[in-house]
Design an enzyme around this catalytic site. Structure first.
Site, PDB file in Angstrom:
ATOM      1  N   LYS A 158       0.782  -1.220   0.022  1.00  0.00           N
ATOM      2  CA  LYS A 158      -0.168   0.188   0.218  1.00  0.00           C
ATOM      3  C   LYS A 158       0.744   1.162  -0.045  1.00  0.00           C
ATOM      4  O   LYS A 158       1.885   1.409   0.624  1.00  0.00           O
ATOM      5  CB  LYS A 158      -0.835   0.016   1.181  1.00  0.00           C
ATOM      6  CG  LYS A 158      -1.953  -0.974   1.347  1.00  0.00           C
ATOM      7  CD  LYS A 158      -2.836  -0.471   2.664  1.00  0.00           C
ATOM      8  CE  LYS A 158      -3.857  -1.417   2.826  1.00  0.00           C
ATOM      9  NZ  LYS A 158      -4.707  -1.028   3.778  1.00  0.00           N
ATOM     10  N   GLY A 164      -8.696   6.512  -1.509  1.00  0.00           N
ATOM     11  CA  GLY A 164      -9.837   6.046  -2.255  1.00  0.00           C
ATOM     12  C   GLY A 164      -9.450   4.814  -3.028  1.00  0.00           C
ATOM     13  O   GLY A 164      -9.943   4.456  -4.236  1.00  0.00           O
ATOM     14  N   GLY A 165      -8.923   4.008  -2.241  1.00  0.00           N
ATOM     15  CA  GLY A 165      -8.687   2.500  -2.752  1.00  0.00           C
ATOM     16  C   GLY A 165      -7.589   2.292  -3.824  1.00  0.00           C
ATOM     17  O   GLY A 165      -7.436   1.370  -4.463  1.00  0.00           O
ATOM     18  N   GLU A 200       1.101  -5.068   4.493  1.00  0.00           N
ATOM     19  CA  GLU A 200       0.641  -5.834   5.557  1.00  0.00           C
ATOM     20  C   GLU A 200      -0.053  -7.060   4.799  1.00  0.00           C
ATOM     21  O   GLU A 200      -0.122  -7.301   3.777  1.00  0.00           O
ATOM     22  CB  GLU A 200      -0.379  -4.829   6.006  1.00  0.00           C
ATOM     23  CG  GLU A 200      -1.451  -4.295   5.287  1.00  0.00           C
ATOM     24  CD  GLU A 200      -2.243  -3.178   5.822  1.00  0.00           C
ATOM     25  OE1 GLU A 200      -1.740  -2.393   6.597  1.00  0.00           O
ATOM     26  OE2 GLU A 200      -3.461  -3.053   5.285  1.00  0.00           O
ATOM     27  N   LYS A 201      -0.579  -7.841   5.859  1.00  0.00           N
ATOM     28  CA  LYS A 201      -1.266  -9.059   5.599  1.00  0.00           C
ATOM     29  C   LYS A 201      -2.618  -8.777   4.822  1.00  0.00           C
ATOM     30  O   LYS A 201      -2.981  -7.751   5.261  1.00  0.00           O
ATOM     31  CB  LYS A 201      -1.556  -9.618   6.901  1.00  0.00           C
ATOM     32  CG  LYS A 201      -2.308 -11.119   6.998  1.00  0.00           C
ATOM     33  CD  LYS A 201      -1.284 -12.103   6.747  1.00  0.00           C
ATOM     34  CE  LYS A 201      -2.194 -13.328   6.287  1.00  0.00           C
ATOM     35  NZ  LYS A 201      -1.049 -14.402   5.797  1.00  0.00           N
ATOM     36  N   HIS A 208     -16.045  -4.675   6.687  1.00  0.00           N
ATOM     37  CA  HIS A 208     -15.573  -3.596   7.335  1.00  0.00           C
ATOM     38  C   HIS A 208     -16.128  -3.073   8.452  1.00  0.00           C
ATOM     39  O   HIS A 208     -17.220  -2.654   8.213  1.00  0.00           O
ATOM     40  CB  HIS A 208     -15.654  -2.527   6.091  1.00  0.00           C
ATOM     41  CG  HIS A 208     -15.262  -1.109   6.272  1.00  0.00           C
ATOM     42  ND1 HIS A 208     -14.314  -0.665   5.729  1.00  0.00           N
ATOM     43  CD2 HIS A 208     -16.025  -0.119   7.059  1.00  0.00           C
ATOM     44  CE1 HIS A 208     -14.371   0.858   5.923  1.00  0.00           C
ATOM     45  NE2 HIS A 208     -15.192   1.025   7.056  1.00  0.00           N
ATOM     46  N   GLU A 275     -11.044   2.891  11.097  1.00  0.00           N
ATOM     47  CA  GLU A 275     -11.719   1.892  10.383  1.00  0.00           C
ATOM     48  C   GLU A 275     -10.710   0.693  10.668  1.00  0.00           C
ATOM     49  O   GLU A 275      -9.643   0.572  10.541  1.00  0.00           O
ATOM     50  CB  GLU A 275     -11.521   2.138   8.672  1.00  0.00           C
ATOM     51  CG  GLU A 275     -12.425   3.536   8.397  1.00  0.00           C
ATOM     52  CD  GLU A 275     -12.489   3.669   7.034  1.00  0.00           C
ATOM     53  OE1 GLU A 275     -13.693   4.090   6.442  1.00  0.00           O
ATOM     54  OE2 GLU A 275     -11.604   3.387   6.309  1.00  0.00           O
ATOM     55  N   ARG A 292     -12.161  13.237   9.784  1.00  0.00           N
ATOM     56  CA  ARG A 292     -13.399  14.122   9.407  1.00  0.00           C
ATOM     57  C   ARG A 292     -14.790  13.566   9.761  1.00  0.00           C
ATOM     58  O   ARG A 292     -14.822  12.162  10.290  1.00  0.00           O
ATOM     59  CB  ARG A 292     -13.395  14.331   8.146  1.00  0.00           C
ATOM     60  CG  ARG A 292     -13.376  13.178   7.143  1.00  0.00           C
ATOM     61  CD  ARG A 292     -13.335  13.175   5.635  1.00  0.00           C
ATOM     62  NE  ARG A 292     -13.241  11.831   5.065  1.00  0.00           N
ATOM     63  CZ  ARG A 292     -13.977  10.752   4.673  1.00  0.00           C
ATOM     64  NH1 ARG A 292     -15.113  10.982   5.432  1.00  0.00           N
ATOM     65  NH2 ARG A 292     -13.486   9.877   4.362  1.00  0.00           N
TER      66      ARG A 292
END
Ligand code: ADP
Length: 447
Positions: A158, A164-165, A200-201, A208, A275, A292
C-alpha cells in the site's frame, strides 16, 4: 460560541451542517460554484457566496478563494464537511494562521492520524489492533521479502499517501512481491507525490467495521460504537448499518475503547472514524483513521441519539464533550442506503440531469438527508451521491423491513438512481442473515 460558520462544501453535507448551526443559533455562510448556483439548499444559509466555476479545483478545492470568502463574510469558523479540503492538514493550518477556527482536528493531530504509517504507530501504542506487517515504510526489496515471509502470503503493498482505494497491490508469492515493490513505489510517487509504501497481511474474507469517536480540546475522547460498511463496490460504500450484525459485543467494546484511546493519545479534537477490517474469527485490524465527519454518520446518530455534527462544532469552539461514555448506549438498529444518481443496470453509469420527480419517503423511523427536490438539476461535476435514506428500527429485522417500505415509496425520475438496487438488496437472503464480506456485492453483481 461561533457567530458565523462558513461551510466549505456542497450538497447534502452542506445542508446537514447548516441544520446543526441553525439549531445552535449560529449563522451560516455557504460557498458555491457556478454549477451549484441554483441549488435550493443555498437558501437555508444566511449568506451564500460564489467561489468560482464548476471544476472543484477552481472552487471547492481552492483554498485562497475559500479563505477570502470567510474574510469577506466575517465568518469565525470553517466547516469542511467530508471530501474536498476536509483532510488537508495544510488547510487546517492556513485557517489557524488566518485566525479562523477549522471545525476539525488541528494540523498536528491530522498529521498524526491522517497519515497511514504514523497512525499505525499511534495505534500500536494505544493497543488498537493493527495488521501484521512492516513497522513503517519499506526501505528496500529484501526488507519487503523478509517481512512477507514473517507474516505469510498473501500480502498487500500500500502507498503511505494512498487514498480512495488506489495504489494497492496484492501479492500471493515472493515472485510477485519482487516484481511489484518498485512498481508500487513508482506508481505512488506519480499518483500521490510520495513514493513511500508499506506491507501488510492481506485478508481474503473480511468485513469493514469502523468505530465513531469524538475528542475535545480538554483531553477527553469517547466512542459512539461501530458501523458495518461491508456492502461496497470498488471500495465505495453502498449500505451501512449500526450496530454491526453478529459481532461479539465484548470484543467490539474493547476495540471501541481502544479507538477512543487512540484519538485521545493524538490530542485529537473533533469527530474521527477508526476503520478496521474484521476477519472470520472476529479479529480486528486497523485500516486507517478518517479525520473528518463521514457520510454514514447518521446511522450512529440514530442508535445513540448523539448529534455528531453539533458535537463537533461545540468541541471546535472549546466546549467539553457534552456526553459521558457510560451514557452512550446502543438503541435499536439503523441502516443507511446511499442514493446515487447512477444506473446500476449499466455498470453504474452516472445519470446527471434534471430531477422531475422526487417523492421522498417519510413516517416513523425514516430520515432523508438530501439536498434534492423536484426541479433540481444534478450537476455532472461532482460525486454522484444525491442523498441518503436512513432508517431506524427496534432491531435489525425491523430496520430492514422499514428500509424496504421506504424504498417502495421513494420515487425519483427520470434520472436513474440506486433505489432499485437497494430495494433488491433489502430482500437478499444473505444480507438479511447479516455479516456479508466486503467482496459480496461485486460477486453478486457479476452473477
Ligand atoms: P484507502 O485509503 O485507499 O481507502 P484503505 O487502507 O482504507 O485505503 O483500504 C481500502 C480497501 O482496500 C479496504 O476497504 C479493503 O476493501 C481493501 N484492503 C485494504 N487493506 C486490506 C488488507 N490488508 N486485506 C484485505 N483487503 C484490504
Amino acid at each position: 460560541m461561533f457567530k458565523r460558520v462558513l461551510i466549505a462544501n456542497r450538497g447534502e453535507i452542506a445542508q446537514r451542517i447548516m441544520r446543526a448551526c441553525r439549531e445552535l443559533g449560529i449563522e451560516t455562510v455557504c460557498v458555491y460554484s457556478t454549477a451549484d448556483k441554483d441549488a435550493p439548499y443555498l437558501r437555508d444559509a444566511d449568506e451564500a457566496i460564489c467561489i468560482g466555476p464548476g471544476p472543484s479545483k477552481d472552487s471547492y478545492l481552492n483554498i485562497s478563494r475559500i479563505i477570502s470568502a470567510a474574510e469577506i463574510t466575517n465568518a469565525d469558523a470553517i466547516h469542511p464537511g467530508y471530501g474536498f479540503l476536509s483532510e488537508r492538514a495544510d488547510f487546517s493550518e492556513i485557517c489557524r494562521e488566518c485566525k479562523i477556527e477549522f471545525i476539525g482536528p488541528s494540523p498536528e493531530a491530522m498529521g498524526k492520524l491522517g497519515d497511514k504509517v504514523e497512525a499505525k504507530r499511534y495505534a500500536r501504542a494505544a493497543k488498537v489492533p493493527v495488521f501484521p506487517g512492516s513497522e513503517g515504510e519499506i526501505e528496500d526489496l529484501e526488507e519487503a521479502v523478509k517481512v512477507a515471509e514473517e507474516i505469510g502470503y498473501p500480502v498487500i503493498i500500500k502507498a503511505s499517501a494512498g487514498g480512495g482505494g488506489r495504489g494497492m497491490r496484492i501479492c500471493r508469492n515472493e515472485a510477485t512481491l519482487r516484481t511489484n515493490v518498485a512498481k508500487a513505489q513508482q506508481e505512488a510517487l506519480a499518483a500521490f507525490g510520495n513514493g513511500g509504501v508499506f506491507i501488510e497481511k492481506f485478508l481474503e474474507h473480511a468485513r469493514h467495521v469502523e468505530v465513531q469517536t469524538i475528542g475535545d480540546k480538554h483531553g477527553n475522547a469517547i466512542h459512539l460504537w461501530e458501523r458495518d460498511c461491508s456492502m461496497q463496490r470498488r471500495h465505495q460504500k453502498i449500505i451501512e448499518e449500526a450496530p454491526g450484525p453478529l459481532i461479539d459485543r465484548k470484543k467490539i467494546e474493547k476495540v471501541c475503547e481502544a479507538a477512543a484511546k487512540l484519538i485521545k493519545s493524538a490530542d485529537y479534537a473533533g469527530a474521527a472514524t477508526v476503520e478496521f477490517l474484521m476477519d472470520e474469527d472476529q479479529n480486528f485490524y486497523m485500516l486507517e483513521v478518517n479525520t473528518r465527519v463521514q457520510v454514514e454518520h447518521p446511522i450512529t446518530e440514530m442508535i445513540t441519539g448523539v448529534d455528531i455534527v453539533k458535537t463537533s462544532i461545540l468541541v471546535a469552539a472549546g466546549e467539553k464533550i457534552p456526553h459521558k461514555q457510560k451514557d452512550i448506549k446502543v438503541n435499536g438498529h439503523a441502516i443507511e442506503c446511499r442514493i446515487n444518481a447512477e444506473d446500476h443496470t449499466r455498470d453504474f453509469m452516472p445519470s446527471a440531469g434534471l430531477v422531475e420527480t422526487w417523492r421522498a419517503p417519510g413516517g416513523l423511523g425514516v430520515r432523508i438527508d438530501s439536498h434534492v427536490c423536484a426541479g433540481y438539476r444534478v450537476p455532472p461535476n461532482y460525486d454522484s451521491m444525491i442523498g441518503k435514506l436512513i432508517v431506524w428500527g427496534e432491531d435489525r429485522n425491523a430496520a430492514i423491513t422499514r428500509a424496504s417500505r421506504a424504498l417502495h415509496e421513494f420515487e425519483v425520475g427520470p434520472i436513474k438512481t440506486t433505489i432499485p438496487l437497494h430495494a433488491e438488496l433489502m430482500q437478499n437472503s444473505d444480507f438479511k442473515k447479516g455479516g456479508v464480506d466486503i467482496h459480496y456485492l461485486e460477486r453478486l453483481l457479476k452473477g
